[in-house]
Design an enzyme around this catalytic site. Structure first.
Site, mmCIF file in Angstrom:
data_model
loop_
_atom_site.group_PDB
_atom_site.id
_atom_site.type_symbol
_atom_site.label_atom_id
_atom_site.label_comp_id
_atom_site.label_asym_id
_atom_site.label_seq_id
_atom_site.Cartn_x
_atom_site.Cartn_y
_atom_site.Cartn_z
ATOM 1 N N GLY A 13 0.816 -1.214 0.000
ATOM 2 C CA GLY A 13 0.000 0.000 0.000
ATOM 3 C C GLY A 13 0.842 1.253 0.000
ATOM 4 N N GLY A 15 -0.337 4.448 0.290
ATOM 5 C CA GLY A 15 -1.122 5.582 0.755
ATOM 6 C C GLY A 15 -0.335 6.392 1.767
ATOM 7 C CG PHE A 16 -2.127 9.844 3.640
ATOM 8 C CD1 PHE A 16 -1.475 11.020 3.312
ATOM 9 C CD2 PHE A 16 -3.449 9.692 3.246
ATOM 10 C CE1 PHE A 16 -2.116 12.024 2.599
ATOM 11 C CE2 PHE A 16 -4.102 10.682 2.538
ATOM 12 C CZ PHE A 16 -3.439 11.842 2.208
ATOM 13 N N GLY A 17 -0.045 6.056 5.041
ATOM 14 C CA GLY A 17 0.700 5.241 5.989
ATOM 15 C C GLY A 17 1.876 4.535 5.355
ATOM 16 C CD GLU A 167 -14.280 18.175 3.763
ATOM 17 O OE1 GLU A 167 -13.622 18.716 4.679
ATOM 18 O OE2 GLU A 167 -13.820 17.270 3.030
ATOM 19 C CG ASP A 295 -8.245 4.059 6.293
ATOM 20 O OD1 ASP A 295 -7.854 4.785 7.217
ATOM 21 O OD2 ASP A 295 -8.680 4.508 5.213
ATOM 22 C CB ALA A 311 -4.425 11.368 6.145
#
Length: 410
Positions: A13, A15-17, A167, A295, A311
């Site tokens: 992954g 992503g952010f992590g 949002e 997540d 995040a």
């Protein structure tokens, strides 16, 4: 071949992590990042792509670009199995990667909570492709409305009153009030926007005061906020509510929640619900060489509940696991992870936002600017930052949005 004193770490992954962990480990370990895409998506701004506020390429950044000069390797692919005995992971490309430590950071997927019709008739928003699909569907329905030239109404519904839903609803309202009104005023006047929340208030993670302020701001923009409204079924042109009522909805956007990425189930790891079961130090239970962050991790906060799927959690966990892997390599005892909550924020529209940090609550213009600059700070890539500033400046000065393209079928 890895040297004996440098652990081999495979991260699933980007992503952010995953990227945070990779960068933190790059100097002390031989790291390989695996992701099914060759880019990282900045998920917090996807809704702006969906509502024509940003170009799609401004929220995506090449993984190799993010890892440039770090020494970290990248493989585009998806894991299909893990050999726990031999400590290796097999990818769908048939490549087998050996590891001393495996970090699972696969993220999340849209959760339908068992509601009938969500997968068939609602639009999720977890990828650039899905955001472009929402934008195209809204614009296509708007063009139909322009063609009809009558009293036909177009209903757009957002299900879920968390930050993403709030949002999204606010951005749709501003799209209607600005660009679409300028394009064809009569058609824009016949667009209805609903925000549907099963609970008693929107933004439940915020104080009641800020929730009420957000609801008031949305209603000023013309959004119909429906509280205590639990969805029973999503149909092609309407939503059935559990109390028996019906909400017209030509386009239904599902922002009601997420679950751990299902790919995690292929790895034969223990699960808590849809998340991988971990100890407080983020090691997967019964698998001391495997870690789960973000997540997909079942890490819990001080209240005993799962940490939020945001995040900041993933990034803090990425840095933490990097430290724990190096502690393990040096024979030191592992430490438990504690999440430092830096607050929450959500934007409703121009000059409308809410920020909550410990005892501090901010609304209006200061909160809106804080939201803008924080998201710009975390956005990867100088080109993306410049492009986003350009789009935001143009939108702000002209009340227009230039990304109203129907491009999903190209």
């Amino acid at each position: 071949m890895a040297s004996s004193n440098r652990p081999r770490v495979v991260i699933l992954g980007a992503g952010f992590g995953g990227l945070t962990a990779a960068k933190a480990l790059s100097k002390d370990a031989d790291v390989t990042v695996v992701d099914r895409h060759n880019f990282q998506t900045f998920l917090p701004l996807l809704y702006q792509v969906a509502t024509a506020g940003l170009a799609a390429d401004h929220v995506a950044h090449p993984v190799r670009g993010a890892l440039r000069k770090s020494g970290v390797k990248f493989r585009m692919g998806s894991p299909i199995s893990v050999d726990h005995k031999n400590k290796s992971v097999k990818l769908d490309s048939s490549e087998v990667l050996e590891f001393d430590h495996l970090i699972v950071a696969l993220g999340s997927a849209t959760a339908d909570f068992g509601v009938t019709g969500v997968n068939e008739h609602a639009l999720g928003m977890k990828s650039v492709h899905e955001a472009i699909g929402i934008r195209a569907e809204v614009m296509r329905r708007f063009e139909d409305l322009c063609r009809f030239e009558d009293q036909t109404r177009l209903s757009l519904s957002v299900v879920g009153g968390g930050p993403t839903g709030v949002e999204m609803a606010g951005a749709l309202a501003e799209l209607k009030r600005g660009p679409l009104k300028n394009d064809e005023a009569n058609a824009a006047e016949h667009i209805d926007i609903y925000l549907i929340e099963a609970g008693p208030r929107i933004l439940p993670m915020f104080s009641e005061k800020l929730s009420a302020r957000a609801k008031k701001d949305l209603e000023k923009l013309g959004v119909k906020v429906l509280l205590n409204t639990a969805v029973q079924q999503v149909k092609p042109r309407q939503i059935l509510v559990k109390d028996g009522s019906v909400i017209p909805s030509e386009v239904t956007i599902w922002a009601a929640g997420v679950k751990g990425e299902p790919t995690g189930g292929l790895l034969n790891l223990p699960l808590e619900g849809t998340r991988i079961s971990v100890a407080q130090n983020l090691q997967v239970n019964h698998y001391p060489h495997i870690w789960a962050i973000g997540d997909i991790s079942s890490a819990k906060g001080a209240d005993g509940g799962f940490l939020p799927m945001v995040a900041p959690v993933a990034m803090q966990q990425g840095r933490w696991v990097a430290k724990q892997i190096m502690r393990a390599a040096r024979g030191h005892a592992l430490q438990d992870f504690k999440y430092l909550d830096k607050g929450s924020m959500a934007t409703i529209g121009r000059h409308k936002a809410v920020v909550q940090f410990k005892g501090i609550q901010i609304t209006g213009i200061p909160a809106w600017y804080a939201w803008l600059w924080l998201h710009l700070f975390y956005l990867l890539g100088g080109r993306n930052k410049i492009g986003t500033i350009a789009d935001w400046t143009w939108n702000y000065l002209t009340f227009d949005r230039g990304n109203r393209h129907i491009m999903d079928s190209l």
